[in-house]
Design a protein around this motif. Structure first.
Motif, PDB file in Angstrom:
ATOM      1  N   ARG A   3       0.788  -1.259   0.067  1.00 21.76           N
ATOM      2  CA  ARG A   3       0.086   0.083  -0.010  1.00 21.76           C
ATOM      3  C   ARG A   3       0.925   1.351  -0.032  1.00 21.76           C
ATOM      4  O   ARG A   3       1.764   1.288   0.796  1.00 21.76           O
ATOM      5  CB  ARG A   3      -0.980   0.049   1.265  1.00 21.76           C
ATOM      6  N   TYR A   4       0.759   2.056  -0.966  1.00 27.93           N
ATOM      7  CA  TYR A   4       1.451   3.442  -1.010  1.00 27.93           C
ATOM      8  C   TYR A   4       0.773   4.477  -0.335  1.00 27.93           C
ATOM      9  O   TYR A   4      -0.527   4.736  -0.791  1.00 27.93           O
ATOM     10  CB  TYR A   4       1.780   3.714  -2.413  1.00 27.93           C
ATOM     11  N   ILE A   5       1.547   5.162   0.491  1.00 26.05           N
ATOM     12  CA  ILE A   5       0.723   6.402   1.090  1.00 26.05           C
ATOM     13  C   ILE A   5       1.359   7.637   0.575  1.00 26.05           C
ATOM     14  O   ILE A   5       2.524   7.806   0.551  1.00 26.05           O
ATOM     15  CB  ILE A   5       1.267   6.350   2.711  1.00 26.05           C
ATOM     16  N   THR A   6       0.410   8.301  -0.378  1.00 31.04           N
ATOM     17  CA  THR A   6       1.164   9.432  -1.008  1.00 31.04           C
ATOM     18  C   THR A   6       0.656  10.760  -0.574  1.00 31.04           C
ATOM     19  O   THR A   6       1.430  11.768  -0.568  1.00 31.04           O
ATOM     20  CB  THR A   6       0.629   9.223  -2.581  1.00 31.04           C
ATOM     21  N   GLU A   7      -0.674  10.783  -0.277  1.00 33.02           N
ATOM     22  CA  GLU A   7      -1.314  12.142   0.192  1.00 33.02           C
ATOM     23  C   GLU A   7      -1.469  12.107   1.883  1.00 33.02           C
ATOM     24  O   GLU A   7      -2.427  11.267   1.964  1.00 33.02           O
ATOM     25  CB  GLU A   7      -2.171  12.733  -0.493  1.00 33.02           C
ATOM     26  N   VAL A   8      -1.088  13.001   2.757  1.00 32.60           N
ATOM     27  CA  VAL A   8      -1.187  12.829   4.022  1.00 32.60           C
ATOM     28  C   VAL A   8      -1.571  14.271   4.429  1.00 32.60           C
ATOM     29  O   VAL A   8      -0.651  15.123   4.306  1.00 32.60           O
ATOM     30  CB  VAL A   8       0.118  12.555   4.798  1.00 32.60           C
ATOM     31  N   GLY A   9      -2.841  14.459   5.257  1.00 38.48           N
ATOM     32  CA  GLY A   9      -3.139  16.005   5.747  1.00 38.48           C
ATOM     33  C   GLY A   9      -2.056  16.403   6.621  1.00 38.48           C
ATOM     34  O   GLY A   9      -1.439  15.758   7.390  1.00 38.48           O
ATOM     35  N   VAL A  22       5.706   3.379   2.441  1.00 40.17           N
ATOM     36  CA  VAL A  22       5.234   2.078   1.793  1.00 40.17           C
ATOM     37  C   VAL A  22       4.910   1.081   2.763  1.00 40.17           C
ATOM     38  O   VAL A  22       5.582   0.822   3.774  1.00 40.17           O
ATOM     39  CB  VAL A  22       6.033   1.462   0.769  1.00 40.17           C
ATOM     40  N   VAL A  23       3.479   0.408   2.889  1.00 39.10           N
ATOM     41  CA  VAL A  23       3.300  -0.431   3.908  1.00 39.10           C
ATOM     42  C   VAL A  23       3.407  -1.595   3.183  1.00 39.10           C
ATOM     43  O   VAL A  23       2.653  -2.101   2.018  1.00 39.10           O
ATOM     44  CB  VAL A  23       1.993  -0.049   4.497  1.00 39.10           C
ATOM     45  N   VAL A  24       3.972  -2.840   3.874  1.00 37.38           N
ATOM     46  CA  VAL A  24       4.156  -4.168   3.183  1.00 37.38           C
ATOM     47  C   VAL A  24       3.940  -5.000   4.660  1.00 37.38           C
ATOM     48  O   VAL A  24       4.505  -5.089   5.358  1.00 37.38           O
ATOM     49  CB  VAL A  24       5.419  -4.372   2.533  1.00 37.38           C
ATOM     50  N   GLU A  63       0.301   7.497  11.137  1.00 44.35           N
ATOM     51  CA  GLU A  63      -0.982   7.375  11.585  1.00 44.35           C
ATOM     52  C   GLU A  63      -1.789   7.120  10.139  1.00 44.35           C
ATOM     53  O   GLU A  63      -2.599   6.310  10.203  1.00 44.35           O
ATOM     54  CB  GLU A  63      -1.448   8.901  12.062  1.00 44.35           C
ATOM     55  N   ALA A  64      -1.446   7.953   9.151  1.00 40.25           N
ATOM     56  CA  ALA A  64      -2.101   7.759   7.926  1.00 40.25           C
ATOM     57  C   ALA A  64      -2.059   6.486   7.377  1.00 40.25           C
ATOM     58  O   ALA A  64      -2.890   5.846   6.596  1.00 40.25           O
ATOM     59  CB  ALA A  64      -1.838   8.809   6.891  1.00 40.25           C
ATOM     60  N   ALA A  65      -0.801   5.811   7.772  1.00 45.70           N
ATOM     61  CA  ALA A  65      -0.758   4.248   7.054  1.00 45.70           C
ATOM     62  C   ALA A  65      -1.308   3.288   8.182  1.00 45.70           C
ATOM     63  O   ALA A  65      -1.260   2.106   7.956  1.00 45.70           O
ATOM     64  CB  ALA A  65       0.851   4.331   7.089  1.00 45.70           C
ATOM     65  N   GLY A  66      -1.986   3.846   9.227  1.00 44.57           N
ATOM     66  CA  GLY A  66      -2.428   2.929  10.183  1.00 44.57           C
ATOM     67  C   GLY A  66      -1.640   2.389  11.540  1.00 44.57           C
ATOM     68  O   GLY A  66      -1.709   1.392  12.069  1.00 44.57           O
ATOM     69  N   PHE A  67      -0.388   3.170  11.677  1.00 46.71           N
ATOM     70  CA  PHE A  67       0.432   2.959  12.725  1.00 46.71           C
ATOM     71  C   PHE A  67       0.548   3.961  13.530  1.00 46.71           C
ATOM     72  O   PHE A  67       0.011   5.270  13.240  1.00 46.71           O
ATOM     73  CB  PHE A  67       1.978   2.695  11.962  1.00 46.71           C
TER      74      PHE A  67
END
Length: 127
Positions: A3-9, A22-24, A63-67
């Protein structure tokens, strides 16, 4: 599955062609962060101030990636002047509680983007 995290507030978009993270599986690799404001301009300050802004970006990306901050297991700190390490160590100690501090690498770089003093990147993991 990746999962690629590209835009984060709260984290300005990178001028480089990268993902913020990048989440693996249960791991998240967070790209190097600098002291950049919402409009993409570099915010200069002391090494501690610049590191504080960079860590803020790292935490928002995690946080945006779920961590969470407590999931961070490794931090990489690059400085343009290692004599700034002492003041950033004080910040680091305040951000991560004793006994739960991530592993870390610290080094001096000849130059950082935008003439920055500090760059922070991290890895988070869940078990």
């Amino acid at each position: 599955m990746k999962r690629y995290i590209t835009e984060v507030g709260g984290v300005p978009p990178s001028p480089s062609p990268i993902s913020n993270a990048v989440v693996v599986g249960n791991h998240c690799w967070i790209s190097g962060q600098l002291s950049v404001g919402a409009d993409g301009t570099y915010l200069r300050g002391t090494a501690r101030e610049e590191a504080e802004r960079a860590f803020g970006h790292v935490f928002r990306i995690a946080e945006a990636a779920g961590f969470s901050r407590s999931d961070i297991v490794y931090v990489d700190l690059a400085f343009t002047d290692l004599s700034d390490l002492r003041e950033v160590n004080d910040l680091y100690a305040s951000l991560f509680p004793e006994g739960k501090r991530p592993a870390r690498t610290v080094y001096q770089a000849a130059r950082l983007p935008f003439g920055g003093k500090v760059k922070v990147q991290a890895v988070a993991a869940r078990v």
